[in-house]
Design a protein around this motif. Structure first.
Motif, PDB file in Angstrom:
ATOM      1  N   GLY A   8       0.773  -1.232   0.000  1.00  0.00           N
ATOM      2  CA  GLY A   8       0.000   0.000   0.000  1.00  0.00           C
ATOM      3  C   GLY A   8       0.799   1.274   0.000  1.00  0.00           C
ATOM      4  N   SER A  17      -3.891  11.004   1.156  1.00  0.00           N
ATOM      5  CA  SER A  17      -4.108   9.843   2.009  1.00  0.00           C
ATOM      6  C   SER A  17      -3.541   8.577   1.373  1.00  0.00           C
ATOM      7  CB  SER A  17      -5.610   9.637   2.255  1.00  0.00           C
ATOM      8  OG  SER A  17      -6.189  10.735   2.909  1.00  0.00           O
ATOM      9  N   ARG A  19      -3.513   4.089   2.455  1.00  0.00           N
ATOM     10  CA  ARG A  19      -3.828   3.033   3.405  1.00  0.00           C
ATOM     11  C   ARG A  19      -2.829   1.904   3.242  1.00  0.00           C
ATOM     12  NH1 ARG A  19      -9.103  -0.860   4.290  1.00  0.00           N
ATOM     13  NH2 ARG A  19      -8.268  -1.861   2.402  1.00  0.00           N
ATOM     14  N   SER A  21      -1.469  -1.888   4.316  1.00  0.00           N
ATOM     15  CA  SER A  21      -1.992  -3.166   4.781  1.00  0.00           C
ATOM     16  C   SER A  21      -0.843  -4.049   5.234  1.00  0.00           C
ATOM     17  CB  SER A  21      -2.759  -3.876   3.660  1.00  0.00           C
ATOM     18  OG  SER A  21      -3.849  -3.107   3.212  1.00  0.00           O
ATOM     19  N   PHE A  68      -3.722   9.492  11.638  1.00  0.00           N
ATOM     20  CA  PHE A  68      -3.587   8.080  11.290  1.00  0.00           C
ATOM     21  C   PHE A  68      -4.541   7.241  12.131  1.00  0.00           C
ATOM     22  CE2 PHE A  68       1.156   8.113   9.810  1.00  0.00           C
ATOM     23  CZ  PHE A  68       0.876   9.177   8.966  1.00  0.00           C
ATOM     24  N   THR A  69      -5.006   6.140  11.540  1.00  0.00           N
ATOM     25  CA  THR A  69      -5.865   5.210  12.258  1.00  0.00           C
ATOM     26  C   THR A  69      -5.409   3.787  11.995  1.00  0.00           C
ATOM     27  OG1 THR A  69      -7.773   6.704  12.012  1.00  0.00           O
ATOM     28  CG2 THR A  69      -8.227   4.414  12.616  1.00  0.00           C
ATOM     29  N   SER A  71      -6.209  -0.273  12.427  1.00  0.00           N
ATOM     30  CA  SER A  71      -7.363  -1.149  12.595  1.00  0.00           C
ATOM     31  C   SER A  71      -6.976  -2.555  12.164  1.00  0.00           C
ATOM     32  CB  SER A  71      -8.547  -0.648  11.765  1.00  0.00           C
ATOM     33  OG  SER A  71      -8.236  -0.650  10.380  1.00  0.00           O
ATOM     34  N   TYR A  80      -4.345  -2.660   9.261  1.00  0.00           N
ATOM     35  CA  TYR A  80      -4.314  -1.520   8.350  1.00  0.00           C
ATOM     36  C   TYR A  80      -3.787  -0.278   9.061  1.00  0.00           C
ATOM     37  CZ  TYR A  80      -7.526  -4.530   5.756  1.00  0.00           C
ATOM     38  OH  TYR A  80      -8.095  -5.574   5.091  1.00  0.00           O
ATOM     39  N   LEU A  81      -3.232   0.613   8.275  1.00  0.00           N
ATOM     40  CA  LEU A  81      -2.884   1.941   8.774  1.00  0.00           C
ATOM     41  C   LEU A  81      -3.423   2.942   7.765  1.00  0.00           C
ATOM     42  CD1 LEU A  81      -1.408   3.491  11.048  1.00  0.00           C
ATOM     43  CD2 LEU A  81       0.559   3.642   9.487  1.00  0.00           C
ATOM     44  N   GLN A  82      -4.511   3.590   8.136  1.00  0.00           N
ATOM     45  CA  GLN A  82      -5.079   4.640   7.306  1.00  0.00           C
ATOM     46  C   GLN A  82      -4.375   5.943   7.643  1.00  0.00           C
ATOM     47  OE1 GLN A  82      -7.536   4.529   4.825  1.00  0.00           O
ATOM     48  NE2 GLN A  82      -6.935   6.671   4.498  1.00  0.00           N
ATOM     49  N   ASN A  84      -4.099   9.900   6.802  1.00  0.00           N
ATOM     50  CA  ASN A  84      -4.726  11.072   6.200  1.00  0.00           C
ATOM     51  C   ASN A  84      -3.900  12.323   6.497  1.00  0.00           C
ATOM     52  OD1 ASN A  84      -6.923   9.435   5.392  1.00  0.00           O
ATOM     53  ND2 ASN A  84      -7.979   9.802   7.341  1.00  0.00           N
TER      54      ASN A  84
END
Length: 122
Positions: A8, A17, A19, A21, A68-69, A71, A80-82, A84
């Motif tokens: 990713g 942004s 994301r 994985s 960052f988020t 999940s 995951y690391l989203q 933004n």
């Protein structure tokens, strides 16, 4: 043994942004803490975010909090690391890691992925 494969990464403009994985295999992850670290050229590897697989509790470095988020998807065994509102200073190789303790210390993690490059242009 736990095998981790990141994907990713890429090139993005500031404010954009991405994301990331991290696909995990080899062992059940229910007893693990999963984390993202990053390493910029000439700098030490630093903690970014972590999640406790079993209950989904999270923690973040101050530098990424609110942007960052982290999940996880139990069915896909993937973290995951989203990311933004990316900034040029977020440019680094991002690594996924697995360990059995809730820590931000690099050496405490037992398993690492190969890393994925994230480049943020200004």
């Amino acid at each position: 043994q736990v095998q981790l494969v990141e994907s990713g990464g890429g090139l993005v403009q500031a404010g954009g942004s991405l994301r990331l994985s991290c696909a995990a295999s080899g062992r059940t992850l229910s007893s693990y803490f999963m984390a993202w670290f990053r390493q910029a050229p000439g700098k030490e590897r630093e903690f970014v975010a972590a999640i406790r697989w079993s209950i989904g509790s999270t923690s973040y470095a101050d530098s990424v909090k609110g942007r960052f988020t982290i999940s996880r998807d139990n069915a896909k065994n993937t973290v995951y690391l989203q990311m933004n509102s990316l900034k040029p200073e977020d440019t680094a190789v991002y690594y996924c890691a697995a360990g059995i303790a809730p820590t931000r210390v690099v050496r405490s993690y037992d398993y690492w992925g190969q890393g994925t490059q994230v480049t943020v242009s200004s």
